[in-house]
Design a protein around this motif. Structure first.
Motif, PDB file in Angstrom:
ATOM      1  N   THR A   1      -5.368   9.641  -2.960  1.00  0.00           N
ATOM      2  CA  THR A   1      -4.382   9.053  -2.061  1.00  0.00           C
ATOM      3  C   THR A   1      -2.871   9.087  -2.247  1.00  0.00           C
ATOM      4  O   THR A   1      -2.765   9.688  -3.560  1.00  0.00           O
ATOM      5  CB  THR A   1      -4.686   7.552  -1.884  1.00  0.00           C
ATOM      6  OG1 THR A   1      -4.731   6.856  -2.988  1.00  0.00           O
ATOM      7  CG2 THR A   1      -6.018   7.329  -1.301  1.00  0.00           C
TER       8      THR A   1
ATOM      9  N   ALA B   1       7.127   7.985   7.986  1.00  0.00           N
ATOM     10  CA  ALA B   1       6.261   7.149   7.327  1.00  0.00           C
ATOM     11  C   ALA B   1       7.303   5.904   6.557  1.00  0.00           C
ATOM     12  O   ALA B   1       8.520   6.537   6.280  1.00  0.00           O
ATOM     13  CB  ALA B   1       5.390   7.537   6.198  1.00  0.00           C
TER      14      ALA B   1
ATOM     15  N   GLU C   1       3.706   2.892   2.239  1.00  0.00           N
ATOM     16  CA  GLU C   1       2.592   3.160   3.072  1.00  0.00           C
ATOM     17  C   GLU C   1       1.564   4.145   2.112  1.00  0.00           C
ATOM     18  O   GLU C   1       1.948   4.909   1.645  1.00  0.00           O
ATOM     19  CB  GLU C   1       3.012   3.642   4.392  1.00  0.00           C
ATOM     20  CG  GLU C   1       3.425   2.596   5.161  1.00  0.00           C
ATOM     21  CD  GLU C   1       4.071   3.302   6.625  1.00  0.00           C
ATOM     22  OE1 GLU C   1       4.422   2.546   7.481  1.00  0.00           O
ATOM     23  OE2 GLU C   1       3.893   4.588   6.831  1.00  0.00           O
TER      24      GLU C   1
ATOM     25  N   TYR D   1      -1.815   6.716   2.196  1.00  0.00           N
ATOM     26  CA  TYR D   1      -2.338   7.557   3.036  1.00  0.00           C
ATOM     27  C   TYR D   1      -3.422   8.524   2.332  1.00  0.00           C
ATOM     28  O   TYR D   1      -3.096   8.602   1.104  1.00  0.00           O
ATOM     29  CB  TYR D   1      -1.567   8.681   3.635  1.00  0.00           C
ATOM     30  CG  TYR D   1      -0.578   8.233   4.549  1.00  0.00           C
ATOM     31  CD1 TYR D   1      -0.683   7.910   6.094  1.00  0.00           C
ATOM     32  CD2 TYR D   1       0.790   7.732   4.279  1.00  0.00           C
ATOM     33  CE1 TYR D   1       0.026   7.651   7.063  1.00  0.00           C
ATOM     34  CE2 TYR D   1       1.775   7.101   5.202  1.00  0.00           C
ATOM     35  CZ  TYR D   1       1.521   7.104   6.653  1.00  0.00           C
ATOM     36  OH  TYR D   1       2.277   6.302   7.519  1.00  0.00           O
TER      37      TYR D   1
ATOM     38  N   TYR E   1      -4.949   9.175   7.838  1.00  0.00           N
ATOM     39  CA  TYR E   1      -4.981   7.784   7.692  1.00  0.00           C
ATOM     40  C   TYR E   1      -6.120   7.404   6.710  1.00  0.00           C
ATOM     41  O   TYR E   1      -7.274   8.123   6.931  1.00  0.00           O
ATOM     42  CB  TYR E   1      -5.367   7.164   9.039  1.00  0.00           C
ATOM     43  CG  TYR E   1      -3.941   7.253  10.112  1.00  0.00           C
ATOM     44  CD1 TYR E   1      -2.903   6.508   9.812  1.00  0.00           C
ATOM     45  CD2 TYR E   1      -3.965   8.005  10.940  1.00  0.00           C
ATOM     46  CE1 TYR E   1      -1.941   6.599  10.402  1.00  0.00           C
ATOM     47  CE2 TYR E   1      -2.913   8.261  11.764  1.00  0.00           C
ATOM     48  CZ  TYR E   1      -1.894   7.465  11.733  1.00  0.00           C
ATOM     49  OH  TYR E   1      -0.766   7.505  12.391  1.00  0.00           O
ATOM     50  N   TYR E   2      -5.915   6.616   5.856  1.00  0.00           N
ATOM     51  CA  TYR E   2      -6.830   6.241   4.981  1.00  0.00           C
ATOM     52  C   TYR E   2      -8.461   5.691   5.444  1.00  0.00           C
ATOM     53  O   TYR E   2      -9.284   6.438   4.965  1.00  0.00           O
ATOM     54  CB  TYR E   2      -6.664   5.082   3.970  1.00  0.00           C
ATOM     55  CG  TYR E   2      -7.302   4.899   2.748  1.00  0.00           C
ATOM     56  CD1 TYR E   2      -7.501   5.566   1.599  1.00  0.00           C
ATOM     57  CD2 TYR E   2      -8.338   3.727   2.901  1.00  0.00           C
ATOM     58  CE1 TYR E   2      -8.269   5.280   0.658  1.00  0.00           C
ATOM     59  CE2 TYR E   2      -9.269   3.616   1.811  1.00  0.00           C
ATOM     60  CZ  TYR E   2      -9.125   4.233   0.743  1.00  0.00           C
ATOM     61  OH  TYR E   2      -9.987   4.147  -0.319  1.00  0.00           O
ATOM     62  N   GLU E   3      -8.398   4.842   6.580  1.00  0.00           N
ATOM     63  CA  GLU E   3      -9.651   4.361   6.962  1.00  0.00           C
ATOM     64  C   GLU E   3     -10.498   5.301   7.722  1.00  0.00           C
ATOM     65  O   GLU E   3     -11.822   5.543   7.457  1.00  0.00           O
ATOM     66  CB  GLU E   3      -9.496   3.098   7.717  1.00  0.00           C
ATOM     67  CG  GLU E   3      -8.975   1.971   7.121  1.00  0.00           C
ATOM     68  CD  GLU E   3      -9.825   1.298   5.995  1.00  0.00           C
ATOM     69  OE1 GLU E   3     -11.124   1.324   6.335  1.00  0.00           O
ATOM     70  OE2 GLU E   3      -9.220   0.836   4.947  1.00  0.00           O
ATOM     71  N   SER E   4      -9.737   6.150   8.617  1.00  0.00           N
ATOM     72  CA  SER E   4     -10.460   7.059   9.449  1.00  0.00           C
ATOM     73  C   SER E   4     -10.355   8.379   9.054  1.00  0.00           C
ATOM     74  O   SER E   4     -11.401   9.083   9.296  1.00  0.00           O
ATOM     75  CB  SER E   4      -9.795   6.902  10.900  1.00  0.00           C
ATOM     76  OG  SER E   4      -8.430   7.546  10.797  1.00  0.00           O
TER      77      SER E   4
ATOM     78  N   THR F   1      -8.384  10.504   9.890  1.00  0.00           N
ATOM     79  CA  THR F   1      -7.772  11.236  10.897  1.00  0.00           C
ATOM     80  C   THR F   1      -6.305  11.841  10.402  1.00  0.00           C
ATOM     81  O   THR F   1      -5.584  11.200   9.622  1.00  0.00           O
ATOM     82  CB  THR F   1      -7.167  10.287  12.341  1.00  0.00           C
ATOM     83  OG1 THR F   1      -8.648   9.689  12.643  1.00  0.00           O
ATOM     84  CG2 THR F   1      -6.675  11.066  13.201  1.00  0.00           C
TER      85      THR F   1
ATOM     86  N   VAL G   1      -2.606  13.127   9.936  1.00  0.00           N
ATOM     87  CA  VAL G   1      -1.280  12.161  10.431  1.00  0.00           C
ATOM     88  C   VAL G   1      -0.309  13.574  10.586  1.00  0.00           C
ATOM     89  O   VAL G   1       0.303  13.769  11.387  1.00  0.00           O
ATOM     90  CB  VAL G   1      -0.868  11.275   9.458  1.00  0.00           C
ATOM     91  CG1 VAL G   1       0.504  11.028  10.018  1.00  0.00           C
ATOM     92  CG2 VAL G   1      -1.899  10.279   9.414  1.00  0.00           C
TER      93      VAL G   1
END
Length: 153
Positions: A91, A115, A119, A121, A135-138, A140, A142
Motif C-alpha cells: 500500500t 488524492a 489517503e 491506496y 482502491y484498497y478495499e476493491s 479497482t 484509480v
C-alpha cells in the motif's frame, strides 16, 4: 578466447545472489492488516501504545524479534506491532496536500482524480518512477502517481 568465462560469471552471480537478496530485503514495505492496530513502544502487550494505525496503513519493516515487527511509517514514527497484524498487501499513503492521479504514467496524461494527504491506496504496479494505485478495499484501479508523492512503494 577463454571458454571458462561464462561459467565463472555464472558462479559469481550465483554466489552473490543471496547477498543481494539479503541486502534488498533488509527493510521492506508491508501494511497493517486489521483496523485500529496498536503500535507499541516495546515488543510486548504491556508496553505503552505509541499510536493506532488503520487498515492498510503502509509500513516499512526495520527488524523482527520473535513474533514482533519493528516498523517505521510515513511520518517517521517507529514502534512495534504483533506480526500477525501485518499484511503482505503493498500500500501507499499520499505525502502531499493534493496530488494528481493520472490516466497513464506520464505528466502529460490526463488527471483522473486528486488524492489528499494521508489517503491510503493499494499499489497495483510500478513503472520507473510511477506507481499505479487502486482502491484498497476493491482493488479497482484509480490511476498513476509519481513515486515521490507517496510513501510505501
Amino acid at each position: 578466447m577463454n571458454d571458462d568465462k561464462p561459467l565463472v560469471v555464472l558462479r559469481t552471480c550465483l554466489l552473490l545472489t543471496p547477498l543481494i537478496l539479503a541486502l534488498a530485503g533488509s527493510t521492506h514495505g508491508k501494511s497493517i492488516g486489521k483496523d485500529q492496530v496498536n503500535i507499541r513502544e516495546q515488543p510486548n502487550l504491556n508496553s505503552p501504545i505509541l499510536f493506532t494505525a488503520p487498515l492498510g496503513y503502509p509500513i516499512e519493516i526495520k527488524k523482527e524479534s520473535g513474533k514482533w515487527i519493528y516498523l517505521n511509517d510515513w511520518q517517521n514514527n517507529n514502534g512495534w506491532v504483533y506480526k500477525s497484524l501485518v499484511s503482505d498487501i503493498d500500500t501507499a499513503v499520499i505525502l502531499v496536500d493534493k496530488a494528481n492521479i493520472r490516466s497513464t504514467a506520464s505528466l502529460n496524461a490526463s488527471v483522473v482524480t486528486t488524492a489528499k494527504l494521508g489517503e491510503i491506496y493499494s499499489i497495483l504496479a510500478k513503472d520507473n518512477n510511477w506507481v499505479k494505485l487502486g482502491y484498497y478495499e476493491s482493488g479497482t484501479t484509480v490511476g498513476w502517481i509519481r513515486d515521490d508523492l507517496i510513501f510505501g512503494e
